[in-house]
Design a protein around this motif. Structure first.
Motif, mmCIF file in Angstrom:
data_model
loop_
_atom_site.group_PDB
_atom_site.id
_atom_site.type_symbol
_atom_site.label_atom_id
_atom_site.label_comp_id
_atom_site.label_asym_id
_atom_site.label_seq_id
_atom_site.Cartn_x
_atom_site.Cartn_y
_atom_site.Cartn_z
ATOM 1 N N LYS A 113 0.818 -1.216 0.000
ATOM 2 C CA LYS A 113 0.000 0.000 0.000
ATOM 3 C C LYS A 113 0.851 1.266 0.000
ATOM 4 O O LYS A 113 0.622 2.183 -0.794
ATOM 5 C CB LYS A 113 -0.924 -0.016 1.224
ATOM 6 C CG LYS A 113 -1.870 1.175 1.295
ATOM 7 C CD LYS A 113 -2.788 1.062 2.508
ATOM 8 C CE LYS A 113 -3.741 2.254 2.594
ATOM 9 N NZ LYS A 113 -4.648 2.146 3.773
ATOM 10 N N LYS A 114 1.849 1.313 0.908
ATOM 11 C CA LYS A 114 2.613 2.545 1.091
ATOM 12 C C LYS A 114 3.641 2.775 -0.020
ATOM 13 O O LYS A 114 3.879 3.912 -0.430
ATOM 14 C CB LYS A 114 3.330 2.512 2.442
ATOM 15 C CG LYS A 114 2.381 2.554 3.644
ATOM 16 C CD LYS A 114 3.154 2.479 4.950
ATOM 17 C CE LYS A 114 2.229 2.519 6.163
ATOM 18 N NZ LYS A 114 2.970 2.406 7.438
ATOM 19 N N ILE A 115 4.263 1.706 -0.508
ATOM 20 C CA ILE A 115 5.346 1.864 -1.478
ATOM 21 C C ILE A 115 4.871 1.692 -2.910
ATOM 22 O O ILE A 115 5.221 2.472 -3.790
ATOM 23 C CB ILE A 115 6.485 0.864 -1.177
ATOM 24 C CG1 ILE A 115 7.062 1.138 0.221
ATOM 25 C CG2 ILE A 115 7.586 0.941 -2.237
ATOM 26 C CD1 ILE A 115 8.101 0.119 0.671
ATOM 27 N N GLY A 116 4.061 0.655 -3.145
ATOM 28 C CA GLY A 116 3.657 0.368 -4.518
ATOM 29 C C GLY A 116 2.290 0.878 -4.906
ATOM 30 O O GLY A 116 1.932 0.855 -6.084
ATOM 31 N N ASN A 117 1.499 1.318 -3.921
ATOM 32 C CA ASN A 117 0.117 1.743 -4.173
ATOM 33 C C ASN A 117 -0.660 0.643 -4.897
ATOM 34 O O ASN A 117 -1.364 0.874 -5.874
ATOM 35 C CB ASN A 117 0.088 3.037 -4.993
ATOM 36 C CG ASN A 117 -1.307 3.645 -5.067
ATOM 37 O OD1 ASN A 117 -2.122 3.464 -4.157
ATOM 38 N ND2 ASN A 117 -1.600 4.346 -6.155
ATOM 39 N N VAL A 118 -0.517 -0.577 -4.391
ATOM 40 C CA VAL A 118 -1.198 -1.742 -4.966
ATOM 41 C C VAL A 118 -1.677 -2.636 -3.828
ATOM 42 O O VAL A 118 -1.191 -2.548 -2.704
ATOM 43 C CB VAL A 118 -0.268 -2.568 -5.887
ATOM 44 C CG1 VAL A 118 0.076 -1.812 -7.148
ATOM 45 C CG2 VAL A 118 1.008 -2.988 -5.156
ATOM 46 N N GLN A 119 -2.637 -3.499 -4.145
ATOM 47 C CA GLN A 119 -3.086 -4.531 -3.219
ATOM 48 C C GLN A 119 -3.416 -5.780 -4.030
ATOM 49 O O GLN A 119 -3.940 -5.679 -5.149
ATOM 50 C CB GLN A 119 -4.324 -4.084 -2.437
ATOM 51 C CG GLN A 119 -4.050 -3.037 -1.362
ATOM 52 C CD GLN A 119 -3.216 -3.575 -0.198
ATOM 53 O OE1 GLN A 119 -3.667 -4.415 0.569
ATOM 54 N NE2 GLN A 119 -1.983 -3.082 -0.081
ATOM 55 N N PRO A 120 -3.127 -6.981 -3.504
ATOM 56 C CA PRO A 120 -3.484 -8.199 -4.232
ATOM 57 C C PRO A 120 -4.992 -8.401 -4.248
ATOM 58 O O PRO A 120 -5.690 -8.011 -3.302
ATOM 59 C CB PRO A 120 -2.787 -9.294 -3.425
ATOM 60 C CG PRO A 120 -2.664 -8.741 -2.041
ATOM 61 C CD PRO A 120 -2.454 -7.271 -2.221
ATOM 62 N N GLU A 121 -5.491 -8.999 -5.311
ATOM 63 C CA GLU A 121 -6.922 -9.278 -5.391
ATOM 64 C C GLU A 121 -7.337 -10.348 -4.389
ATOM 65 O O GLU A 121 -8.478 -10.360 -3.918
ATOM 66 C CB GLU A 121 -7.282 -9.711 -6.814
ATOM 67 C CG GLU A 121 -7.084 -8.594 -7.836
ATOM 68 C CD GLU A 121 -7.320 -9.056 -9.265
ATOM 69 O OE1 GLU A 121 -7.799 -10.213 -9.456
ATOM 70 O OE2 GLU A 121 -7.037 -8.291 -10.194
ATOM 71 N N ARG A 425 -2.359 -7.187 -13.496
ATOM 72 C CA ARG A 425 -3.112 -7.314 -12.248
ATOM 73 C C ARG A 425 -2.295 -8.160 -11.278
ATOM 74 O O ARG A 425 -1.722 -9.174 -11.674
ATOM 75 C CB ARG A 425 -4.456 -8.018 -12.489
ATOM 76 C CG ARG A 425 -5.387 -7.301 -13.424
ATOM 77 C CD ARG A 425 -6.407 -8.269 -13.997
ATOM 78 N NE ARG A 425 -7.041 -9.087 -12.980
ATOM 79 C CZ ARG A 425 -7.376 -10.370 -13.138
ATOM 80 N NH1 ARG A 425 -7.115 -10.992 -14.276
ATOM 81 N NH2 ARG A 425 -7.952 -11.037 -12.158
ATOM 82 N N MET A 426 -2.250 -7.744 -10.007
ATOM 83 C CA MET A 426 -1.653 -8.594 -8.981
ATOM 84 C C MET A 426 -2.782 -9.446 -8.410
ATOM 85 O O MET A 426 -3.523 -9.020 -7.529
ATOM 86 C CB MET A 426 -0.968 -7.775 -7.885
ATOM 87 C CG MET A 426 -0.261 -8.656 -6.862
ATOM 88 S SD MET A 426 0.962 -7.817 -5.817
ATOM 89 C CE MET A 426 -0.066 -6.621 -4.979
#
Length: 449
Positions: A113-121, A425-426
């Motif tokens: 969240k903090k570094i990549g601005n992503v979350q796994p589905e 997509r992750m």
């Protein structure tokens, strides 16, 4: 005129209380002092109130160590190791094992969240195994210290370069742990016992091997003492008088090749005593099976394995795929991978040397694989991640990428590029408990077009 540096204030060692809110990436408890400054406290857990003493003060944060637990967490347990707290090998033995996994999973998601601005589905089930006696590889320090009674052998002390004397280690393979006091007594008999800085240990499926670093030539009587130790305890003993190229066997003179097996793939991987192999053998076996399943390898697929080492993932992949190419930046490991290909009689796999951290890497200097496309890619980079190779993912054009990581921050960085720049997509991610009782967060993530 040179500016005078402002004298640093003397550290106030007055014990003080604090409430712990979370765990830092290194396993320290985190809270805020009365002045609002962030405080990192050794051996404190979330939900606890502890009495601590400061050990280092910085402008925006402070380090401390726990003196007394005033209000313990319900998840605090008694550490199993008698030198826990002094030895730097483990930092979480005072936390229930299932909570260690939860903490590592939370750390992974926070980095995403903090570094990549992503979350796994979706989250993968954590990959877990034995919590004790799991470590098949270790580098132990050795030093002759008369004030401490003579020879000491063990891991480094926490936050120190000193060696913690260790008579047993709960995370090492039991047969290796049992040898520690005997090893210490043996090294003490060597004439240059003050010039023996390190012992590297590996446990293969077929042998236990030790590599002894020595800074002065050994006498004949020393060689006899060490040979007797190796014979008596069924150890392959190697000597290292200089760099890695100087490593050579003492006993036996012609040692049997070291190996570990993957029964699920009918694969045998041979390695040298100084080669990198995964520390946790049973988790590594699970991990390879999981990675191949997640890649969903078909017999028509062309697969690229980056940072392939001796072929840990490459060789099992070759049992499922049409063609596999492994790339590694250490030529010695590439040579070993070629040997393992021949050993397993695989004709659909090839290995290439390639500096995977080099920004201006060219296809001509790396066997032409950079000009090719692949159906699937597996990456298993070191802690620094795979920034340069992630940049090249679009030209390699895989439909699926599986990324095995030993650094959650660099995985998050690279995941951000994969998702936010390359349009993948992750779909899945999860933690791998490769190092129980430590703060190391190993993980795996799946990216799909």
């Amino acid at each position: 005129m040179a500016r005078r540096s402002r004298p640093r204030k003397k550290l106030d060692l007055t014990p003080r209380e604090i409430s712990i809110d979370s765990l830092a990436h290194d396993g320290r408890g985190v809270g805020r002092g009365e002045d609002g400054k962030v405080v990192f406290v050794d051996f404190a857990l979330p939900g606890e109130r502890v009495m601590y003493v400061p050990v280092m003060n910085r402008k925006s944060y402070l380090f401390g160590t726990t003196l007394e637990v005033l209000e313990p967490s319900e998840h605090r347990i008694e550490p199993k190791c008698p030198v826990f707290g002094q030895c730097g090998g483990c930092v979480l033995q005072h936390l229930e094992t299932h909570m260690q996994i939860q903490y590592k999973q939370q750390a992974l998601l926070e980095n995403f969240k903090k570094i990549g601005n992503v979350q796994p589905e979706s989250l993968l089930e954590p990959m877990v195994g034995a919590h004790w006696g799991y470590r098949r590889r270790a580098r132990l320090g050795a030093k002759f210290v008369p004030k401490k009674g003579g020879m000491i052998v063990g891991f480094r002390e926490r936050n120190s370069s000193y060696i913690q004397p260790t008579e047993q280690c709960e995370v090492l393979y039991p047969e290796v742990s049992a040898l520690l006091p005997i090893l210490r007594a043996t090294l003490e008999q060597v004439s240059c016992n003050d010039k023996l800085p390190q012992v590297e240990i590996s446990v293969a499926d077929n042998a236990t091997v030790m590599v002894l670093r020595h800074l002065e030539p050994l006498l004949q009587q020393d060689l006899e003492i060490l040979t007797q130790f190796a014979k008596q305890h069924d150890v392959q003993l190697f000597l290292q008088p200089g760099n890695l190229k100087s490593v050579h066997p003492l006993y036996p003179a012609a040692p049997e090749a070291l190996y570990y097996d993957f029964p699920a793939f009918d694969i045998r991987v041979e390695f040298l005593p100084t080669d990198f192999i995964q520390v946790n053998g049973s988790i590594n076996e699970q991990l390879v099976v999981r990675a191949v399943e997640l890649l969903d390898v078909q017999d028509s697929d062309r697969v690229l394995d980056l940072f392939c080492g001796v072929g840990n993932f490459t060789l099992p992949l070759a049992r499922r795929a049409g063609q596999v190419i492994g790339v590694e930046g250490d030529q010695a490991l590439v040579n070993r991978a070629h040997h393992n290909r021949e050993l397993n009689k695989l004709e659909n796999v090839d290995f290439h040397f390639g500096d995977l951290f080099k920004e201006d890497m060219t296809s001509e200097s790396h066997g032409g694989w950079l000009d090719q496309t692949f159906d699937k890619i597996l990456l298993d980079p070191p802690r620094s991640g795979a920034a340069e190779m992630i940049k090249r993912i679009p030209q390699l054009n895989p439909s699926k990428v599986v990324y095995v990581s030993c650094g959650p921050a660099t995985l998050a960085r690279d995941a951000g590029v994969m998702v936010n720049e390359h349009g993948y997509r992750m779909t899945q991610a999860g933690v791998i408990d490769m190092f129980p009782h430590t703060a190391h967060v190993e993980s795996i993530a799946v990216f799909e077009k």
